[in-house]
Write a protein that holds these residues in place. Structure first.
Motif, PDB file in Angstrom:
ATOM      1  N   ARG A 128      -5.817 -46.812  44.916  1.00 44.87           N
ATOM      2  CA  ARG A 128      -7.620 -47.635  44.950  1.00 44.87           C
ATOM      3  C   ARG A 128      -7.108 -48.785  45.927  1.00 44.87           C
ATOM      4  NH1 ARG A 128      -9.576 -51.697  43.544  1.00 44.87           N
ATOM      5  NH2 ARG A 128      -8.049 -52.567  41.588  1.00 44.87           N
ATOM      6  N   VAL A 129      -5.400 -50.002  46.235  1.00 43.10           N
ATOM      7  CA  VAL A 129      -5.630 -50.770  46.470  1.00 43.10           C
ATOM      8  C   VAL A 129      -5.711 -50.594  48.670  1.00 43.10           C
ATOM      9  CG1 VAL A 129      -3.925 -52.496  47.086  1.00 43.10           C
ATOM     10  CG2 VAL A 129      -5.477 -52.001  45.163  1.00 43.10           C
ATOM     11  N   ALA A 130      -4.899 -49.073  48.258  1.00 41.01           N
ATOM     12  CA  ALA A 130      -4.276 -48.567  49.619  1.00 41.01           C
ATOM     13  C   ALA A 130      -5.406 -48.396  50.462  1.00 41.01           C
ATOM     14  CB  ALA A 130      -3.225 -47.278  49.273  1.00 41.01           C
ATOM     15  N   LYS A 131      -6.366 -47.813  49.906  1.00 41.86           N
ATOM     16  CA  LYS A 131      -8.108 -47.505  50.202  1.00 41.86           C
ATOM     17  C   LYS A 131      -8.403 -48.678  50.858  1.00 41.86           C
ATOM     18  CE  LYS A 131      -7.987 -43.410  48.058  1.00 41.86           C
ATOM     19  NZ  LYS A 131      -7.051 -43.113  47.797  1.00 41.86           N
ATOM     20  N   GLY A 132      -8.226 -48.945  50.255  1.00 47.22           N
ATOM     21  CA  GLY A 132      -9.328 -50.983  50.783  1.00 47.22           C
ATOM     22  C   GLY A 132      -8.813 -51.622  51.429  1.00 47.22           C
ATOM     23  N   VAL A 133      -6.946 -51.791  51.668  1.00 47.10           N
ATOM     24  CA  VAL A 133      -6.798 -52.140  53.238  1.00 47.10           C
ATOM     25  C   VAL A 133      -7.078 -51.095  54.583  1.00 47.10           C
ATOM     26  CG1 VAL A 133      -4.549 -52.224  53.909  1.00 47.10           C
ATOM     27  CG2 VAL A 133      -4.790 -52.925  51.448  1.00 47.10           C
ATOM     28  N   THR A 134      -6.494 -49.952  54.249  1.00 53.62           N
ATOM     29  CA  THR A 134      -7.397 -49.011  55.146  1.00 53.62           C
ATOM     30  C   THR A 134      -9.216 -49.144  55.624  1.00 53.62           C
ATOM     31  OG1 THR A 134      -6.046 -47.231  54.249  1.00 53.62           O
ATOM     32  CG2 THR A 134      -7.610 -46.708  56.044  1.00 53.62           C
ATOM     33  N   ALA A 135      -9.590 -49.757  54.965  1.00 52.93           N
ATOM     34  CA  ALA A 135     -11.091 -49.836  54.936  1.00 52.93           C
ATOM     35  C   ALA A 135     -11.140 -51.500  55.640  1.00 52.93           C
ATOM     36  CB  ALA A 135     -11.783 -49.847  53.760  1.00 52.93           C
ATOM     37  N   ARG A 136     -10.432 -51.961  55.259  1.00 53.32           N
ATOM     38  CA  ARG A 136     -10.438 -53.889  55.932  1.00 53.32           C
ATOM     39  C   ARG A 136      -9.951 -53.580  56.885  1.00 53.32           C
ATOM     40  NH1 ARG A 136     -10.998 -53.648  50.864  1.00 53.32           N
ATOM     41  NH2 ARG A 136     -12.541 -55.073  49.610  1.00 53.32           N
ATOM     42  N   VAL A 137      -8.702 -52.755  56.912  1.00 49.94           N
ATOM     43  CA  VAL A 137      -8.272 -53.049  58.293  1.00 49.94           C
ATOM     44  C   VAL A 137      -9.295 -52.046  59.875  1.00 49.94           C
ATOM     45  CG1 VAL A 137      -6.291 -52.106  59.642  1.00 49.94           C
ATOM     46  CG2 VAL A 137      -5.831 -52.965  58.287  1.00 49.94           C
ATOM     47  N   GLN A 138     -10.098 -51.133  59.416  1.00 54.63           N
ATOM     48  CA  GLN A 138     -10.702 -50.988  60.240  1.00 54.63           C
ATOM     49  C   GLN A 138     -11.935 -51.383  59.954  1.00 54.63           C
ATOM     50  OE1 GLN A 138     -10.056 -47.851  61.235  1.00 54.63           O
ATOM     51  NE2 GLN A 138     -11.846 -48.280  63.120  1.00 54.63           N
ATOM     52  N   ALA A 139     -12.637 -52.829  59.615  1.00 57.82           N
ATOM     53  CA  ALA A 139     -13.582 -53.242  59.187  1.00 57.82           C
ATOM     54  C   ALA A 139     -12.773 -54.565  60.793  1.00 57.82           C
ATOM     55  CB  ALA A 139     -14.297 -53.982  58.068  1.00 57.82           C
ATOM     56  N   LEU A 140     -11.966 -54.886  60.276  1.00 54.69           N
ATOM     57  CA  LEU A 140     -11.782 -56.340  61.225  1.00 54.69           C
ATOM     58  C   LEU A 140     -11.505 -55.661  62.962  1.00 54.69           C
ATOM     59  CD1 LEU A 140      -7.981 -57.547  59.507  1.00 54.69           C
ATOM     60  CD2 LEU A 140     -10.748 -58.816  59.627  1.00 54.69           C
ATOM     61  N   LEU A 141     -10.804 -54.498  63.169  1.00 52.48           N
ATOM     62  CA  LEU A 141     -10.840 -53.515  64.059  1.00 52.48           C
ATOM     63  C   LEU A 141     -12.276 -53.009  65.118  1.00 52.48           C
ATOM     64  CD1 LEU A 141      -7.312 -51.562  64.052  1.00 52.48           C
ATOM     65  CD2 LEU A 141      -7.889 -53.295  64.992  1.00 52.48           C
ATOM     66  N   ASP A 142     -13.016 -53.030  64.221  1.00 52.05           N
ATOM     67  CA  ASP A 142     -14.153 -52.479  64.503  1.00 52.05           C
ATOM     68  C   ASP A 142     -15.081 -53.603  65.005  1.00 52.05           C
ATOM     69  OD1 ASP A 142     -14.041 -49.876  63.909  1.00 52.05           O
ATOM     70  OD2 ASP A 142     -14.916 -50.133  61.962  1.00 52.05           O
ATOM     71  N   HIS A 143     -14.688 -54.932  64.145  1.00 48.96           N
ATOM     72  CA  HIS A 143     -16.173 -56.031  64.355  1.00 48.96           C
ATOM     73  C   HIS A 143     -14.694 -56.957  65.776  1.00 48.96           C
ATOM     74  CE1 HIS A 143     -17.495 -55.045  60.547  1.00 48.96           C
ATOM     75  NE2 HIS A 143     -18.755 -55.826  61.596  1.00 48.96           N
ATOM     76  N   GLY A 144     -14.048 -56.217  66.508  1.00 49.54           N
ATOM     77  CA  GLY A 144     -12.709 -57.425  67.567  1.00 49.54           C
ATOM     78  C   GLY A 144     -12.265 -58.202  66.635  1.00 49.54           C
ATOM     79  N   CYS A 145     -12.118 -57.872  65.891  1.00 49.62           N
ATOM     80  CA  CYS A 145     -10.411 -58.929  65.466  1.00 49.62           C
ATOM     81  C   CYS A 145      -8.978 -58.798  65.633  1.00 49.62           C
ATOM     82  CB  CYS A 145     -10.888 -59.196  63.527  1.00 49.62           C
ATOM     83  SG  CYS A 145     -12.328 -59.469  62.898  1.00 49.62           S
ATOM     84  N   VAL A 146      -8.346 -59.483  66.205  1.00 43.89           N
ATOM     85  CA  VAL A 146      -7.097 -58.943  66.593  1.00 43.89           C
ATOM     86  C   VAL A 146      -6.641 -59.138  65.150  1.00 43.89           C
ATOM     87  CG1 VAL A 146      -4.940 -60.121  67.430  1.00 43.89           C
ATOM     88  CG2 VAL A 146      -7.749 -60.043  68.348  1.00 43.89           C
ATOM     89  N   ILE A 147      -5.467 -58.174  64.790  1.00 45.86           N
ATOM     90  CA  ILE A 147      -4.696 -57.497  63.743  1.00 45.86           C
ATOM     91  C   ILE A 147      -3.052 -58.778  65.204  1.00 45.86           C
ATOM     92  CG2 ILE A 147      -3.608 -56.297  61.835  1.00 45.86           C
ATOM     93  CD1 ILE A 147      -6.292 -55.005  61.908  1.00 45.86           C
ATOM     94  N   SER A 148      -2.336 -59.324  64.131  1.00 48.02           N
ATOM     95  CA  SER A 148      -0.819 -59.871  64.758  1.00 48.02           C
ATOM     96  C   SER A 148      -0.109 -58.442  64.378  1.00 48.02           C
ATOM     97  CB  SER A 148      -0.213 -60.787  63.958  1.00 48.02           C
ATOM     98  OG  SER A 148      -0.352 -60.546  62.689  1.00 48.02           O
ATOM     99  N   GLU A 149       1.022 -58.843  65.242  1.00 46.46           N
ATOM    100  CA  GLU A 149       1.567 -57.497  65.443  1.00 46.46           C
ATOM    101  C   GLU A 149       2.181 -57.410  64.557  1.00 46.46           C
ATOM    102  OE1 GLU A 149       3.997 -54.146  66.832  1.00 46.46           O
ATOM    103  OE2 GLU A 149       2.457 -55.053  67.530  1.00 46.46           O
ATOM    104  N   GLU A 150       3.274 -58.714  63.761  1.00 44.76           N
ATOM    105  CA  GLU A 150       3.631 -58.444  62.629  1.00 44.76           C
ATOM    106  C   GLU A 150       3.103 -58.266  61.532  1.00 44.76           C
ATOM    107  OE1 GLU A 150       5.775 -62.164  59.194  1.00 44.76           O
ATOM    108  OE2 GLU A 150       4.627 -62.477  61.385  1.00 44.76           O
TER     109      GLU A 150
END
Length: 234
Positions: free
Chosen positions: A201-223
């Motif tokens: 359940r948490v893994a799916k939540g992480v995946t969804a939130r990563v996609q949301a950040l990308l969809d809204h143009g947010c930068v995710i650090s390389e680390e």
């Protein structure tokens, strides 16, 4: 085709230890390693090996295969239970749980998904029935037929949960799209990555939130990206 796996699957009576070693070598999925090794789930092992063997582009080789095998296999070859006496027919040991180790709530699903949920959970009874009949079978032919029934039921179980998991993931993505909060997304991801274990359940939540950040143009650090890849979350 992965040649070592293909050769293993052609055997009349493949053993668990060799198959699990191959799975640890060619799969990146430590969650499945843990489940299969802990339950000694031979049908699931064969199902996952077939998926790898049938993949036309599979190139992954686990650099930590030996470590993962030792960590996850409850029944390594050197510590396997003693074999039955030669005069006694050897029967494959397959251990099942009644339900998957998940927290999916049927009541939280819409009617069409509840139908799939019911069909999927019903397959556990089918799988168990074949398992009991296989243990009681007197001939190799009967054992082979019930083994095939076990594998077919397991494939239907996996397919059913995949449909439900896909629905839940899309639902989570939709929720993030309509109520996006960058700070909350980053906080959720950070807490998950800091945890020793991550549930489905948490893994799916992480995946969804990563996609949301990308969809809204947010930068995710390389680390953070490296940590996500390491935990098999992207």
């Amino acid at each position: 085709m992965v040649e070592p796996i293909h050769e293993y699957l052609q055997q009349a009576n493949p053993d668990f230890a060799s198959g699990f070693r191959l799975f640890c070598t060619y799969s990146p999925n430590q969650s499945l390693m843990s489940f299969i090794g802990r339950k000694k789930d031979m049908p699931m092992l064969l199902y996952e090996l077939r998926k790898i063997d049938e993949s036309p582009v599979h190139k992954y080789v686990n650099p930590n295969a030996a470590t993962d095998e030792a960590r996850f296999n409850r029944f390594p070859a050197a510590q396997a239970p003693a074999a039955a006496a030669p005069e006694a027919p050897q029967r494959p040991e397959i251990i099942f749980k009644t339900y998957d180790e998940r927290r999916t709530s049927r009541a939280a699903l819409p009617p069409e998904m509840q139908k799939i949920y019911d069909e999927t959970t019903a397959e556990y009874k089918v799988r168990r029935a074949h398992h009991e009949k296989m243990k009681a079978a007197r001939t190799d032919k009967d054992r082979a037929e019930h083994r095939a029934g076990i594998i077919a039921a397991q494939e239907r179980i996996a397919a059913g949960w995949k449909q439900i998991d896909t629905f839940l993931l899309e639902k989570e993505k939709a929720a993030q799209a309509t109520s996006f909060n960058e700070k909350n997304c980053r906080s959720y991801i950070s807490k998950a990555l800091a945890s020793k274990t991550i549930s489905d359940r948490v893994a799916k939540g992480v995946t969804a939130r990563v996609q949301a950040l990308l969809d809204h143009g947010c930068v995710i650090s390389e680390e953070t990206q490296q940590l996500l890849r390491k935990r098999k979350l992207v």
